[in-house]
Design a protein around this motif. Structure first.
Motif, PDB file in Angstrom:
ATOM      1  N   UNK A 279     -21.993   7.310 -14.615  1.00 10.99           N
ATOM      2  CA  UNK A 279     -21.538   7.648 -13.267  1.00 10.99           C
ATOM      3  C   UNK A 279     -22.057   8.992 -12.793  1.00 10.99           C
ATOM      4  N   UNK A 280     -22.306   9.870 -13.750  1.00 11.20           N
ATOM      5  CA  UNK A 280     -22.673  11.238 -13.392  1.00 11.20           C
ATOM      6  C   UNK A 280     -24.051  11.274 -12.740  1.00 11.20           C
ATOM      7  N   UNK A 281     -24.156  12.084 -11.691  1.00 13.20           N
ATOM      8  CA  UNK A 281     -25.423  12.158 -10.946  1.00 13.20           C
ATOM      9  C   UNK A 281     -26.324  13.250 -11.498  1.00 13.20           C
ATOM     10  N   UNK A 282     -25.702  14.310 -11.977  1.00 14.58           N
ATOM     11  CA  UNK A 282     -26.478  15.501 -12.289  1.00 14.58           C
ATOM     12  C   UNK A 282     -26.725  15.703 -13.781  1.00 14.58           C
ATOM     13  N   UNK A 283     -27.209  14.683 -14.442  1.00 10.47           N
ATOM     14  CA  UNK A 283     -27.496  14.828 -15.868  1.00 10.47           C
ATOM     15  C   UNK A 283     -28.876  15.445 -16.072  1.00 10.47           C
ATOM     16  N   UNK A 284     -29.093  16.098 -17.211  1.00  7.12           N
ATOM     17  CA  UNK A 284     -30.446  16.551 -17.530  1.00  7.12           C
ATOM     18  C   UNK A 284     -31.372  15.326 -17.626  1.00  7.12           C
ATOM     19  N   UNK A 285     -32.665  15.519 -17.368  1.00  2.00           N
ATOM     20  CA  UNK A 285     -33.602  14.392 -17.447  1.00  2.00           C
ATOM     21  C   UNK A 285     -33.548  13.726 -18.819  1.00  2.00           C
ATOM     22  N   UNK A 286     -33.786  14.496 -19.850  1.00  2.00           N
ATOM     23  CA  UNK A 286     -33.735  13.927 -21.189  1.00  2.00           C
ATOM     24  C   UNK A 286     -32.889  14.823 -22.074  1.00  2.00           C
ATOM     25  N   UNK A 287     -32.035  14.210 -22.857  1.00  2.00           N
ATOM     26  CA  UNK A 287     -31.148  14.989 -23.739  1.00  2.00           C
ATOM     27  C   UNK A 287     -30.899  14.164 -24.988  1.00  2.00           C
ATOM     28  N   UNK A 288     -30.480  14.796 -26.045  1.00  2.00           N
ATOM     29  CA  UNK A 288     -30.440  14.122 -27.335  1.00  2.00           C
ATOM     30  C   UNK A 288     -29.096  14.237 -28.038  1.00  2.00           C
ATOM     31  N   UNK A 289     -28.360  15.300 -27.687  1.00  5.37           N
ATOM     32  CA  UNK A 289     -27.054  15.509 -28.299  1.00  5.37           C
ATOM     33  C   UNK A 289     -26.013  15.672 -27.208  1.00  5.37           C
ATOM     34  N   UNK A 290     -24.805  15.200 -27.483  1.00  5.42           N
ATOM     35  CA  UNK A 290     -23.678  15.482 -26.600  1.00  5.42           C
ATOM     36  C   UNK A 290     -22.819  16.532 -27.299  1.00  5.42           C
ATOM     37  N   UNK A 291     -22.414  17.550 -26.560  1.00  3.95           N
ATOM     38  CA  UNK A 291     -21.635  18.624 -27.173  1.00  3.95           C
ATOM     39  C   UNK A 291     -20.153  18.381 -26.947  1.00  3.95           C
ATOM     40  N   UNK A 292     -19.369  18.593 -27.990  1.00  2.00           N
ATOM     41  CA  UNK A 292     -17.926  18.402 -27.887  1.00  2.00           C
ATOM     42  C   UNK A 292     -17.232  19.752 -27.833  1.00  2.00           C
ATOM     43  N   UNK A 293     -16.259  19.851 -26.911  1.00  2.00           N
ATOM     44  CA  UNK A 293     -15.529  21.108 -26.774  1.00  2.00           C
ATOM     45  C   UNK A 293     -14.059  20.872 -27.062  1.00  2.00           C
ATOM     46  N   UNK A 294     -13.368  21.932 -27.510  1.00  2.00           N
ATOM     47  CA  UNK A 294     -11.914  21.843 -27.587  1.00  2.00           C
ATOM     48  C   UNK A 294     -11.348  22.210 -26.204  1.00  2.00           C
ATOM     49  N   UNK A 295     -10.037  22.349 -26.127  1.00  2.00           N
ATOM     50  CA  UNK A 295      -9.443  22.548 -24.796  1.00  2.00           C
ATOM     51  C   UNK A 295      -9.772  23.908 -24.187  1.00  2.00           C
ATOM     52  N   UNK A 296     -10.231  24.831 -25.053  1.00  2.00           N
ATOM     53  CA  UNK A 296     -10.626  26.137 -24.510  1.00  2.00           C
ATOM     54  C   UNK A 296     -12.133  26.226 -24.257  1.00  2.00           C
ATOM     55  N   UNK A 297     -12.797  25.084 -24.196  1.00  2.00           N
ATOM     56  CA  UNK A 297     -14.238  25.032 -23.961  1.00  2.00           C
ATOM     57  C   UNK A 297     -15.053  25.644 -25.086  1.00  2.00           C
ATOM     58  N   UNK A 298     -14.464  25.702 -26.276  1.00  2.00           N
ATOM     59  CA  UNK A 298     -15.227  26.188 -27.418  1.00  2.00           C
ATOM     60  C   UNK A 298     -15.886  24.985 -28.092  1.00  2.00           C
ATOM     61  N   UNK A 299     -17.192  25.076 -28.430  1.00  2.00           N
ATOM     62  CA  UNK A 299     -17.858  23.915 -29.037  1.00  2.00           C
ATOM     63  C   UNK A 299     -17.334  23.645 -30.451  1.00  2.00           C
ATOM     64  N   UNK A 300     -17.035  22.388 -30.739  1.00  2.00           N
ATOM     65  CA  UNK A 300     -16.522  22.054 -32.070  1.00  2.00           C
ATOM     66  C   UNK A 300     -17.416  21.074 -32.825  1.00  2.00           C
TER      67      UNK A 300
END
Lengths: 460, 460
Positions: B174-195
Motif C-alpha cells: 500500500x505504501x507509495x514512498x518506498x525505496x526503489x530497492x531494499x533488502x532488509x526490513x528494520x524492526x523497532x521497539x516502541x521507542x523507535x530503537x532498532x531491535x
C-alpha cells in the motif's frame, strides 16, 4: 516474548565485544589455568570476534584455547582467521576435525579454507568430506585461483523469465533447499542464460499475475567464471552492484554478492600496498620470524644490487670527491629528493591504474603532466638548495651544480615514476612491482652521475 | 516481448562498454566537430561509464562534451565523477543546472556532491533546492564529515517488531514512498530503537501470521550517527553485514548498506597508500599541475630537511672521508639498506593497524619480532656486503666496519619501523603519516653516524 532490550547495553560500549580488557581477562584466565572460564569468555563472542581473539593471543595461549574449544569449535571461525593462524589451527585440530568443520561451511567459504592448504593436506581433507560437498568444492577448485569461479556461491534462486510473481512466490514457499538469505532472484532464458535480476522488494510489491520480465533489472553485468576477481570487484564498485550472475559456457552456474567483494577489495589493496613496499603478501603479523625474514630478504637483495650500482657510479668520481669533500656531504640530498619525488609519482600512477583511471588513452598526458610538475618543483628546490649550499660552503658554483642536479633528478623522477608502471601494465605485469627499488636506483644513479659529473667539469 | 538476447552480445567483449576504441571514436567525433555523433555515443553508455569517459577526455574535449550534454546530463554522473573533474563540470554547468540535478539524486549521493563544494557555492545550490530535499541534505551535512550520518540513506522500511508478516506485506504493497530497492526490513521497539532486521527472503517464505520478531536477525550491529566511516567499514567487513541501522540519540534515523561501504573502503585504502608515499589525497590524475605540485612540495620539503640533517652528520666526518674516499662510495649502501628495511616494516605495521590486527595487546610482541628479523637479515647482509667490500677495496677492516653499520641499521629499522606507527596510533594520529620521511631520515642519520664513526675510530 523477546528481550528487546538486550541490544541497548551491548552496543553502547566498544565497536565489537572484543575489547582490550576482554583479551586481558582471557589471558589471565589461561595464565591461572582456569580454562573453564576462558572457554566461557570465548564462547560469549561472535565467531568473527573469536577469530580476532585467537589472532591476538600469543602462540602458546592460542594453542591452549583452541584445545579447550576443540569439541565446540565453530567452523565459521576458519573462514575469518588470518591464513597463517588458520594453518596452525588446522594442524593442531587434525584433518578429521577440520573436515567435519569444512563440511558445515558454505561452499565459497569452504573453498577459501581448502585452497590455502598444501596439496597433501587438501587431498586428505577432501577425502573425508561427504560426497556432495566434496564434488562442489572440487568443482570450485577447478577454476583458476582468484577467479569468479572460486568466489561465487552455488546456492541461488534462478527461474524462467516467463514466470509470474505468484508462481515464483509459491516456488520459494515450497522449495526446501533455498539459501538462508538472498536478495535477488535471477532470471534465465530457455538455455539457462541469465537475462535479468529481480530484487526481492519488487516481488513483494507486485501483483501475483505480473510477469517477472516486466519488473526485472535488465542492465545486469554477467560474469564469466574465469574473470579475475580484481575485474569483478571493479565492476561491482563501478556499477554499484548488489549481486551478479556467473556463467560457465553460457550457462548460469552461480552468483556473486557484494559482501564477497568487500573481502576481495581488501585483498587487492593489500597486494598493492605490500608490493609497493617490497613485502610479500604472506608477510603479516602472524607469520613466523623466519618467513618474515625470507619475505623481506629478496627485496633487500634487489636494493643492495641497485645500491652497488650507485656506489660504482660514485667510485668513478673518487678523485673529484677527494678534492672536494663537500660533494660527499651533499650526495644524500640529491638522492633523497629524487627518490621521494619518484615514489610520489609512482604511487599516484599505480593507484590510478588500479582504479582504471590511467589508461593508454591518457598515458601521454599523464606523463607530460608529471614531467611538468618535476620541472616546477625542480626549479623551486634547486633555488632553495642552491642557496643553502652557497651559504654553507660559500661557493656559488657548488650551489649551481647541486641545483642543476636537483632539476634533472626531479624531471627524471616524474618521467620514470609515471612511465614505468604504465609500461609494466602494458606488458602484463602488476604495475605495483615497479616499486621503489627500480625507481630509487634510477634516480640515485642519474642523480649522482649528474651531480658529480657537473662538479668534476665545472668546479675542478 | 522482451529482447532476451541483447545481453549475449554486449557482455562477450570488454568488462564495460567503455573500451579504448570507444574513447577514440568519441575523441575523433569531437575533433571533426560532429557533436551529434559524440552525444549519441555518450548517451549509449551507462552513467558510470559516461563518468569514466568524461574523466578520460582531455580538458577541452570534456568541456565540449559536457556542453553538448547540458540538457540531458544524467544527475547520477555527478555521484560517479572524480572530485576534481566534478568540480570543473559543476562550474561549467552553473549553479541552477547543478541544483536541478542534485534534487534528483538520492540523499546520500546528493550529500556526497554538495559536501565537496566551497561554502559559497554550497549555499547557492542549497538555496535553489526544493524545501524537502534541502532539509534532508542540510541535516546530513550537520553530521561530522566521514561519519555514519553522512553515509546513511534516509529511505528505509522500519516497522514495529510486533507486526506480523502479513501486516508487513500489506503495508509495503500500500505504501507509495518506498525505496526503489531494499533488502532488509528494520524492526523497532516502541521507542523507535532498532531491535532486529528481517531479510526480505524470510518474509516471502514465512506464513502471513508469523510475527516478525520470530524470524528476525537478532545479532545486529547498531551504528551511532557519529561513528567514523572507517569504523563502520570495519564492522561491515568483520561481521559480513549487508545492512545496519543508524541511530541518533537512540532513535532509528537511517540505514547503511554494504554497497556504500565498498566506496568507503576504497577511500580509506587510498588515504593509507597516499599518506605512506607522502602525497595529498587530492593529488590525482585530474588535478591541475599547480595543485599536484603543491601537494608534493610540502613532503619534498620535509625530506629536504631530513636530508640536510644527514648531510650535517656526514660533514662531521669530512676529514675521515677525505682520507678514505671509499667511505663516500659506500655510504649509499648503508642508507639504502636501512631505508628499505624500515619501509618494509612500516608498511606491514600500518596495514596491521588498519586491519585492527596490531593492538596494544600484541604491540611488544610485534616490535620484538621485527627486531629479531632485523638482527637476522642484518647478519646475512653484513656478511654479503662485508665480503663484497673486502673484495672491492681489499680491506678486511673496511668490510667489518660496513657490516657492523648494516647490522645496527637493520635493527634500528625494525625497531623504529614498527614502534613509530604504534606510538602515532596511540597518540591519536594516523599511523600512515609516519611514512618514509621520518623513518628514512632516522635510518640515514644513524646509519651514516655508525658507519663513519666506526671508520674514524677503527680505520684511521
Amino acid at each position: 516474548m523477546v528481550d528487546i532490550n538486550q541490544n541497548h547495553v551491548s552496543t553502547q560500549s566498544a565497536i565489537t565485544e572484543l575489547t582490550l580488557e576482554f583479551i586481558a581477562s582471557v589471558n589471565s584466565a589461561l595464565d591461572e589455568g582456569k580454562s573453564e572460564e576462558a572457554i566461557n569468555l570465548a564462547k560469549s563472542l561472535h565467531y568473527a570476534d573469536l577469530a580476532d581473539l585467537l589472532e591476538n593471543l600469543g602462540h602458546t595461549r592460542r594453542e591452549e584455547l583452541v584445545e579447550a574449544l576443540r569439541d565446540s569449535f565453530d567452523p565459521n571461525i576458519f573462514a575469518e582467521l588470518d591464513e597463517t593462524v588458520r594453518e596452525r589451527v588446522i594442524i593442531q585440530l587434525g584433518n578429521s576435525r577440520v573436515a567435519e568443520a569444512v563440511a558445515e561451511l558454505q561452499v565459497d567459504d569452504a573453498i577459501d579454507v581448502v585452497e590455502e592448504l598444501g596439496e597433501d593436506k587438501q587431498l586428505k581433507i577432501l577425502a573425508s568430506l561427504p560426497k556432495n560437498e566434496r564434488a562442489l568444492i572440487e568443482e570450485g577448485l577447478s577454476y583458476p585461483e582468484d577467479s569468479a569461479g572460486r568466489l561465487m556461491q552455488r546456492d541461488f534462486i534462478a527461474v524462467s523469465f516467463e514466470w509470474s510473481v505468484g508462481q515464483t512466490i509459491d516456488f520459494m514457499r515450497d522449495s526446501e533447499e533455498l539459501p538462508t538469505d538472498f536478495f535477488d532472484i535471477f532470471l534465465m532464458d530457455n538455455e539457462h542464460y541469465p537475462v535479468g535480476t529481480v530484487p526481492l522488494g519488487r516481488i513483494i510489491r507486485s501483483n501475483r499475475n505480473v510477469k517477472l520480465f516486466e519488473i526485472m533489472r535488465k542492465h545486469i553485468k554477467i560474469i564469466p567464471v574465469s574473470m579475475d576477481q580484481e575485474e569483478v570487484a571493479f565492476l561491482f564498485r563501478q556499477r554499484d552492484l548488489m549481486s551478479a550472475p556467473v556463467v560457465d559456457n553460457g550457462v548460469l552456474v552461480g552468483t556473486i554478492t557484494v559482501d564477497d567483494i568487500v573481502d576481495v577489495i581488501h585483498e587487492e589493496h593489500e597486494e598493492d600496498i605490500m608490493r609497493l613496499a617490497g613485502v610479500g603478501e604472506e608477510d603479516d603479523l602472524y607469520s613466523a620470524v623466519i618467513d618474515t625474514m625470507k619475505s623481506r630478504f629478496s627485496w633487500l637483495l634487489i636494493h643492495l644490487l641497485s645500491a652497488l650500482l650507485a656506489a660504482y657510479v660514485i667510485s668513478l668520481f673518487a678523485g673529484t670527491i677527494q678534492e672536494l669533500v663537500a660533494l660527499a656531504i651533499l650526495m644524500p640530498i640529491v638522492a633523497t629528493m629524487g627518490g621521494t619525488a619518484s615514489i610520489q609519482t609512482l604511487t599516484v600512477a599505480v593507484r590510478a591504474i588500479a582504479m582504471r583511471e590511467l589508461t593508454p588513452s591518457n598515458a601521454y598526458r599523464t606523463i607530460g603532466k608529471e614531467i611538468t610538475v618535476g620541472v616546477l618543483n625542480g626549479l623551486i628546490f634547486a633555488s632553495i638548495i642552491g642557496f643553502i649550499v652557497y651559504a654553507w660552503f660559500d661557493s656559488a658554483l657548488l650551489g649551481v651544480v647541486i641545483g642543476l642536479a636537483i632539476i634533472v633528478n626531479l624531471i627524471v623522477a616524474g618521467f620514470v615514476g609515471s612511465s614505468l608502471p604504465i609500461i609494466l601494465q602494458s606488458l602484463g605485469f602488476d604495475p605495483a612491482v615497479a616499486s621503489s627499488a627500480f625507481l630509487t636506483s634510477i634516480t640515485d644513479i642519474i642523480g649522482f652521475y649528474v651531480f658529480l659529473g657537473l662538479a668534476a667539469s665545472l668546479l675542478l
